[in-house]
Design an enzyme around this catalytic site. Structure first.
Site, PDB file in Angstrom:
ATOM      1  N   ARG A  68       0.926  -1.302   0.095  1.00  0.00           N
ATOM      2  CA  ARG A  68       0.074   0.003  -0.113  1.00  0.00           C
ATOM      3  C   ARG A  68       0.791   1.245   0.034  1.00  0.00           C
ATOM      4  O   ARG A  68       0.182   2.326  -0.263  1.00  0.00           O
ATOM      5  CB  ARG A  68      -0.855   0.030   1.367  1.00  0.00           C
ATOM      6  CG  ARG A  68      -2.177  -0.748   0.936  1.00  0.00           C
ATOM      7  CD  ARG A  68      -3.137  -0.951   2.052  1.00  0.00           C
ATOM      8  NE  ARG A  68      -2.477  -1.782   3.153  1.00  0.00           N
ATOM      9  CZ  ARG A  68      -2.772  -1.977   4.291  1.00  0.00           C
ATOM     10  NH1 ARG A  68      -3.958  -0.859   4.802  1.00  0.00           N
ATOM     11  NH2 ARG A  68      -2.417  -2.555   5.337  1.00  0.00           N
TER      12      ARG A  68
ATOM     13  N   GLY B  51      -5.522  -7.704  16.475  1.00  0.00           N
ATOM     14  CA  GLY B  51      -5.620  -8.828  17.294  1.00  0.00           C
ATOM     15  C   GLY B  51      -6.138  -8.632  18.768  1.00  0.00           C
ATOM     16  O   GLY B  51      -5.863  -7.448  19.032  1.00  0.00           O
TER      17      GLY B  51
HETATM   18  C1  UD1 Z   1      -0.189  -8.420  13.604  1.00  0.00           C
HETATM   19  C2  UD1 Z   1      -0.617  -9.257  14.645  1.00  0.00           C
HETATM   20  C3  UD1 Z   1      -2.127  -8.664  15.458  1.00  0.00           C
HETATM   21  C4  UD1 Z   1      -1.572  -7.150  15.818  1.00  0.00           C
HETATM   22  C5  UD1 Z   1      -1.416  -6.417  14.589  1.00  0.00           C
HETATM   23  C6  UD1 Z   1      -0.592  -4.904  14.894  1.00  0.00           C
HETATM   24  C7  UD1 Z   1       0.003 -11.606  14.310  1.00  0.00           C
HETATM   25  C8  UD1 Z   1      -0.619 -12.767  13.964  1.00  0.00           C
HETATM   26  N1  UD1 Z   1      -1.262 -10.591  14.272  1.00  0.00           N
HETATM   27  O1  UD1 Z   1      -1.438  -8.451  12.611  1.00  0.00           O
HETATM   28  O2  UD1 Z   1      -2.348  -9.197  16.393  1.00  0.00           O
HETATM   29  O3  UD1 Z   1      -2.948  -6.541  16.131  1.00  0.00           O
HETATM   30  O4  UD1 Z   1       0.033  -7.049  13.946  1.00  0.00           O
HETATM   31  O5  UD1 Z   1      -0.328  -4.362  13.814  1.00  0.00           O
HETATM   32  O6  UD1 Z   1       0.934 -11.220  14.637  1.00  0.00           O
HETATM   33  N2  UD1 Z   1       5.935  -9.718   8.802  1.00  0.00           N
HETATM   34  C9  UD1 Z   1       6.845 -10.570   8.486  1.00  0.00           C
HETATM   35  N3  UD1 Z   1       6.889 -11.851   7.988  1.00  0.00           N
HETATM   36  C10 UD1 Z   1       5.468 -12.279   7.759  1.00  0.00           C
HETATM   37  C11 UD1 Z   1       4.299 -11.546   8.157  1.00  0.00           C
HETATM   38  C12 UD1 Z   1       4.581 -10.244   8.791  1.00  0.00           C
HETATM   39  O7  UD1 Z   1       7.999 -10.024   8.641  1.00  0.00           O
HETATM   40  O8  UD1 Z   1       5.555 -13.414   7.140  1.00  0.00           O
HETATM   41  C13 UD1 Z   1       6.115  -8.599   9.310  1.00  0.00           C
HETATM   42  C14 UD1 Z   1       5.279  -7.405   8.748  1.00  0.00           C
HETATM   43  O9  UD1 Z   1       6.307  -6.730   7.690  1.00  0.00           O
HETATM   44  C15 UD1 Z   1       4.816  -6.524   9.562  1.00  0.00           C
HETATM   45  C16 UD1 Z   1       4.668  -7.264  10.856  1.00  0.00           C
HETATM   46  O10 UD1 Z   1       5.285  -8.402  10.868  1.00  0.00           O
HETATM   47  O11 UD1 Z   1       5.824  -5.572   9.869  1.00  0.00           O
HETATM   48  C17 UD1 Z   1       3.051  -7.370  11.167  1.00  0.00           C
HETATM   49  O12 UD1 Z   1       2.577  -8.123  10.013  1.00  0.00           O
HETATM   50  P1  UD1 Z   1       1.206  -8.002   9.603  1.00  0.00           P
HETATM   51  O13 UD1 Z   1       1.004  -8.796   8.459  1.00  0.00           O
HETATM   52  O14 UD1 Z   1       0.988  -6.496   9.477  1.00  0.00           O
HETATM   53  O15 UD1 Z   1       0.455  -8.509  10.694  1.00  0.00           O
HETATM   54  P2  UD1 Z   1      -1.313  -8.045  11.062  1.00  0.00           P
HETATM   55  O16 UD1 Z   1      -2.098  -8.858  10.160  1.00  0.00           O
HETATM   56  O17 UD1 Z   1      -1.321  -6.719  11.064  1.00  0.00           O
END
Ligand code: UD1
Ligand code: MG
Length: 452
Positions: A17, A143
């Site tokens: 985004r 979450g």
């Molecule tokens: C996550 C949390 C959620 C919380 C929210 C806050 C989990 C399962 N959920 O959700 O409870 O309220 O953040 O913003 O953790 N990332 C990686 N590798 C991955 C996936 C994500 O490095 O495989 C990083 C992303 O770049 C990001 C962060 O982890 O910086 C959070 O990932 P995102 O996909 O935004 O999680 P949410 O669904 O927002």
């Protein structure tokens, strides 16, 4: 003895985004990539290790990460199967580490250092997993933190939550502090049996509770948890950072006459009793010592301003400008890679680059150091108490001695000895009555043209 701490920074996300060729975590707030903000917050816990989990454009992110934190270890998460899977990539790098692991998101740049200290305290009181939570004005897709029996019971992702759980407004910021051994034991047991088919980091809370381990929530303001997903969020993050920087400056004894119009960099250092007038921009690497005044509409970067100096209005200090005590840099003056000694002045319309200016030297309006020949840069040395007349061009390399006077309008190409006067311009000649005769002749010529 304090518990050793490590940081695991998640920076793998694509940031679709943002609509950008630049990886999201490298976008800047207050001149520092967001990644750096998260690392800065963690400094309050003096981490002995930092592991950065990269993924999207891993090489580019790693390059910046290494510049910001040379000791950091970067690991690549490819493909990306969720936050739990992301943290697992740090397992090997932290294998011999025993202590608290802070899990931070590189796109969440506003976590306050004191918040992480509070989390470390909660850990030291016995919680195996400490989660940073906040009361969300609009809980949406966050979450939910489900509490019970005085502790945290589980985290439920919005997509997997029941109606009752969705009504909970205490939300997960994503930031956690977990005992290192427990963290990886629990993560090995996390499955992807959920709405997203991902390995959720958040599942470690439920698993810890099932093992009888206590979990706790530390609360913070929602503002701290701002996650940047778009340019609009980036602007909101910048605004929040600026607001904090202004407050910190004022609390530290700086006068800001119009705070909202002043823009700080992540590392701006202003001493006590500095006065900053409206519409001043501080780029990276600026230090201003006590009692200096930065007048309106000035732009400073990579420079030092000593006590009592006055800069601007409308001055530009570029990298390497070092302005001495009580020196004066006035309107439309640009200084680059140049030292002004105590009491030296350049008050109007001047460019001083690659130069040293001695104590109490006075540089007249319109003076230019010609420092660049199109290929190389050259230096100009100006001695103490030199007086450089207006509209002088100092063609570098050149040295102007102490207590010299350079006549206005000079083009100086040769060194000037101490106490000498240098004049380098066409000699003036006056012709009595010649202007009157010239006017008569021209008027006659014009009359003839009209008559014909
Ligand atoms: C996550 C949390 C959620 C919380 C929210 C806050 C989990 C399962 N959920 O959700 O409870 O309220 O953040 O913003 O953790 N990332 C990686 N590798 C991955 C996936 C994500 O490095 O495989 C990083 C992303 O770049 C990001 C962060 O982890 O910086 C959070 O990932 P995102 O996909 O935004 O999680 P949410 O669904 O927002
Ligand atoms: Mg998110």
């Amino acid at each position: 003895m304090t518990t050793p701490t490590a940081v695991c920074l998640l920076a793998a996300g694509k940031g679709t985004r943002m609509r950008s060729d630049l990886p999201k975590v490298l976008h800047k707030i207050a001149d520092l990539p967001m990644l750096g903000h998260a690392l800065n917050s963690a400094k309050s816990c003096a981490p002995s290790r930092a592991v950065i989990v990269t993924g999207h454009q891993a090489e580019r992110v790693e390059k910046t990460a290494k510049e910001l934190s040379p000791e950091a270890v970067c690991v690549v998460q490819e493909p990306q199967h969720g936050t739990g899977h992301a943290v697992l990539q740090a397992k090997e790098a932290l294998e011999d580490f025993d202590g608290d692991v802070f899990i931070l998101f590189a796109d969440t740049p506003l976590i306050r250092p004191e918040t992480l200290v509070a989390m470390a305290e909660a850990r030291s009181k016995g919680a195996a997993v400490v989660v940073l939570g906040f009361e969300a004005a609009n809980p949406g897709g966050y979450g939910r933190l489900i509490e019970g029996n005085g502790g945290l019971d589980k985290i439920v992702e919005a997509k997997d939550a029941t109606e009752e759980e969705l009504a909970v407004t205490l939300c997960n910021s994503g930031v956690m502090c977990v005992d290192s051994r427990t963290l990886f034991q629990l993560l090995d047991r996390v499955t992807n049996d959920n709405a997203n088919g991902e390995y959720y980091l958040t599942d470690i809370v439920g698993l810890a509770r099932a093992d009888g381990l206590p979990c706790a929530v530390v609360r913070c303001d929602e503002e701290e948890t701002l996650g940047v997903n778009s340019r609009v969020d980036l602007a909101a993050g910048e605004a929040a950072f600026q607001e904090r920087a202004r407050m910190a400056a004022m609390v530290g004894g700086v006068t800001l006459t119009d705070p909202s119009s002043v823009s700080f960099s992540h590392d701006t250092m202003l001493g006590q009793d500095v006065i900053v007038e409206p519409n001043v921009v501080f780029g990276p690497g600026v230090t201003v010592k006590s009692g200096a005044t930065i007048r309106a509409f000035s732009h400073l970067e990579g420079c030092q301003v000593a006590a009592g100096a006055i800069i601007g209005p409308y001055a530009r200090l570029r990298p390497g400008a070092d302005i001495g005590e009580g020196a004066r840099i006035g309107n439309f003056v640009e200084v680059k890679n140049a030292t002004f000694s105590a009491g030296a002045k350049a008050n109007h319309l001047t460019y001083v680059g690659d130069a040293t200016v001695g104590e109490k030297a006075n540089i007249g309006a319109g003076t230019i150091t010609c420092n660049y020949d199109g290929y190389l840069k050259h230096r100009t040395e100006i001695g103490a108490e030199a007086f450089i007349g207006s509209n002088t061009a100092l063609v570098a390399p050149v040295s102007i001695g102490s207590r010299t006077t350079v006549a206005a309008g000079s083009v100086i190409v040769e060194n000037v000895a101490d106490d000498a006067l240098a004049v380098a311009r066409g000699r003036q000649t006056n012709k009595p009555g010649l202007a009157a005769r010239l006017r008569e002749a021209l008027a006659e010529a014009k009359a003839k043209v009209k008559d014909s």
